[in-house]
Enzyme design. Structure first.
Site, mmCIF file in Angstrom:
data_model
loop_
_atom_site.group_PDB
_atom_site.id
_atom_site.type_symbol
_atom_site.label_atom_id
_atom_site.label_comp_id
_atom_site.label_asym_id
_atom_site.label_seq_id
_atom_site.Cartn_x
_atom_site.Cartn_y
_atom_site.Cartn_z
ATOM 1 N N ASP A 142 1.212 -1.050 0.376
ATOM 2 C CA ASP A 142 -0.024 -0.606 -0.156
ATOM 3 C C ASP A 142 0.475 1.434 0.034
ATOM 4 O O ASP A 142 1.933 1.351 0.968
ATOM 5 C CB ASP A 142 -0.353 -0.021 1.171
ATOM 6 C CG ASP A 142 -2.094 1.394 1.231
ATOM 7 O OD1 ASP A 142 -2.045 1.461 0.411
ATOM 8 O OD2 ASP A 142 -2.676 0.970 2.253
ATOM 9 N N ASP A 178 -3.109 2.522 -5.611
ATOM 10 C CA ASP A 178 -1.813 2.517 -4.991
ATOM 11 C C ASP A 178 -2.425 1.324 -4.188
ATOM 12 O O ASP A 178 -1.199 1.481 -3.201
ATOM 13 C CB ASP A 178 -1.781 3.894 -3.968
ATOM 14 C CG ASP A 178 -2.823 3.690 -2.947
ATOM 15 O OD1 ASP A 178 -4.079 3.117 -3.007
ATOM 16 O OD2 ASP A 178 -2.581 3.982 -2.319
ATOM 17 N N GLU A 179 -2.877 0.205 -3.992
ATOM 18 C CA GLU A 179 -2.714 -0.711 -3.653
ATOM 19 C C GLU A 179 -3.132 -2.282 -4.467
ATOM 20 O O GLU A 179 -3.134 -2.434 -5.174
ATOM 21 C CB GLU A 179 -3.689 -0.888 -2.759
ATOM 22 C CG GLU A 179 -4.273 -0.193 -0.921
ATOM 23 C CD GLU A 179 -5.551 -0.187 -0.513
ATOM 24 O OE1 GLU A 179 -5.450 -1.515 -0.533
ATOM 25 O OE2 GLU A 179 -6.215 0.892 -0.647
#
Ligand SMILES: [Mg+2]
Length: 358
Positions: free
Chosen positions: A11, A105-106
């Site tokens: 993350d 973003d993960e």
């Protein structure tokens, strides 16, 4: 017995903000909110300094301004974040393991059977830092649930490896809402029967939770609290977007539900337009008060992101379903993306990226 799994959750730390900092270093150390510019815009992300004022994602901008009038507003530049995300994910892909991207973003990685997963992940974090000057946090565990909670535990630049038992112990004093899938409403109901922490939830018998929360939800809560989770790392890109809301009180009248769907359709349409996305499949999700969850979908002739079209279809789907019980959650989803106006679209695959309404 199932083979031992090793799952990592990567993350990026305050991703949009960190990306903005690279081109606007003067923002460092300042309370910054990144948000859309429409009158009803919500905060997309906030710097850690802004979070100190109680500002969080999905908060209306006017409310954030009230909490921190000196906050600096930066407009959302999704095209740029997507570009940087693409480069980060290319580094992730070099590991050549099953991975499930859940947002820009993960990402989850399935490192089962891979030698030295801890070293692999720390190398990946270092390479991202070197190539993109961006920080990430990592959680590693036997399931997506442990990995996800672990990646959050020591942000920013966290790197936490836990077994299921260690996770259950380490987070025992945290509120149940720490667990994805346990929301504020459930937490309130738990509190009414004297459960304020995960440890207290772990201590209750399944039978007790079953009688308080029902045949499905009771055992689910019990298992989640003890960090049991066997959901797979499903490969594939996000191919849909959705908006959903859980209500403070269950809705019983179809007219109220239709109003909610219309409002959600407008929000979803704005989101899709901002991202230049249009889809051919429109779906609704309905969760009843007994936690029965259904989805119904319909494919339209042309890819759309039009609020009226989405709303009309969603309401028709709801009327056709005619919820037999009070409704605790409603959502609208658009999937099967293609260029607006295109006749052919790609099939839907993988899990969905969700924009969750507060
Ligand atoms: Mg992040």
């Amino acid at each position: 017995m199932a083979a031992k799994r090793t799952i990592a959750h990567l993350d990026m730390d305050a991703f949009y903000f960190s990306v903005e900092l690279l081109r606007r270093p003067e923002l460092r150390g300042e309370p910054v909110i990144i948000a859309g510019t429409s009158p009803r815009a919500v905060v997309t992300t906030a710097s850690y300094e802004a979070r100190m004022f109680g500002i969080g994602s999905a908060m209306p901008v006017f409310q954030a301004r009230r909490r921190c009038p000196q906050a600096i507003s930066v407009p959302v530049d999704m095209a740029h974040y997507r570009e940087v995300s693409g480069r980060v994910m290319a580094l992730v892909d070099e590991l050549d393991v099953p991975r499930q991207r859940v947002s820009l973003d993960e990402v989850y990685l399935d490192l089962s059977g891979v030698r030295d997963p801890v070293w692999r992940m720390s190398t990946l974090v270092r390479r991202i830092a070197e190539a993109e000057r961006l920080d990430a946090s990592v959680g590693i565990g036997p399931s997506k649930l442990v990995a996800k909670v672990a990646s959050d535990a020591e942000k920013p630049r966290g790197f936490v490896v836990l077994s299921r038992e260690e996770a259950a112990k380490r987070f025992a004093s945290e509120p149940p809402t720490l667990i994805p899938g346990i929301g504020g409403r459930t937490a309130e109901r738990l509190e009414r029967i004297g459960i304020r922490t995960l440890g207290e939830l772990q201590a209750r018998s399944v039978d007790q939770l079953r009688s308080a929360f029902g045949e499905r939800h009771g055992p689910y809560l019990s298992a989640r609290a003890r960090f049991h989770c066997d959901s797979p790392v499903a490969e594939g890109e996000a191919k849909s977007r959705s908006v959903e809301s859980t209500f403070d009180r269950d809705l019983g009248r179809i007219i109220e539900m239709e109003e909610v769907l219309a409002h959600q359709s407008t929000r979803l349409s704005e989101e899709l337009r901002r991202r230049n996305l249009a889809g051919r499949t429109i779906a609704i999700k309905v969760k009843l008060d007994d936690f029965t969850t259904i989805t119904r979908s319909r494919t339209v002739a042309e890819p759309t992101n039009d609020a009226a079209t989405i709303s009309h279809t969603a309401r028709a789907l709801l009327r056709a379903y005619a919820p037999p019980r009070p409704v605790r959650l409603l959502g609208v989803r658009v999937a099967a993306f293609a260029a607006p106006g295109a006749a052919v679209s790609q099939p839907v695959r993988g899990e969905n990226l969700s924009l969750i309404a507060s």
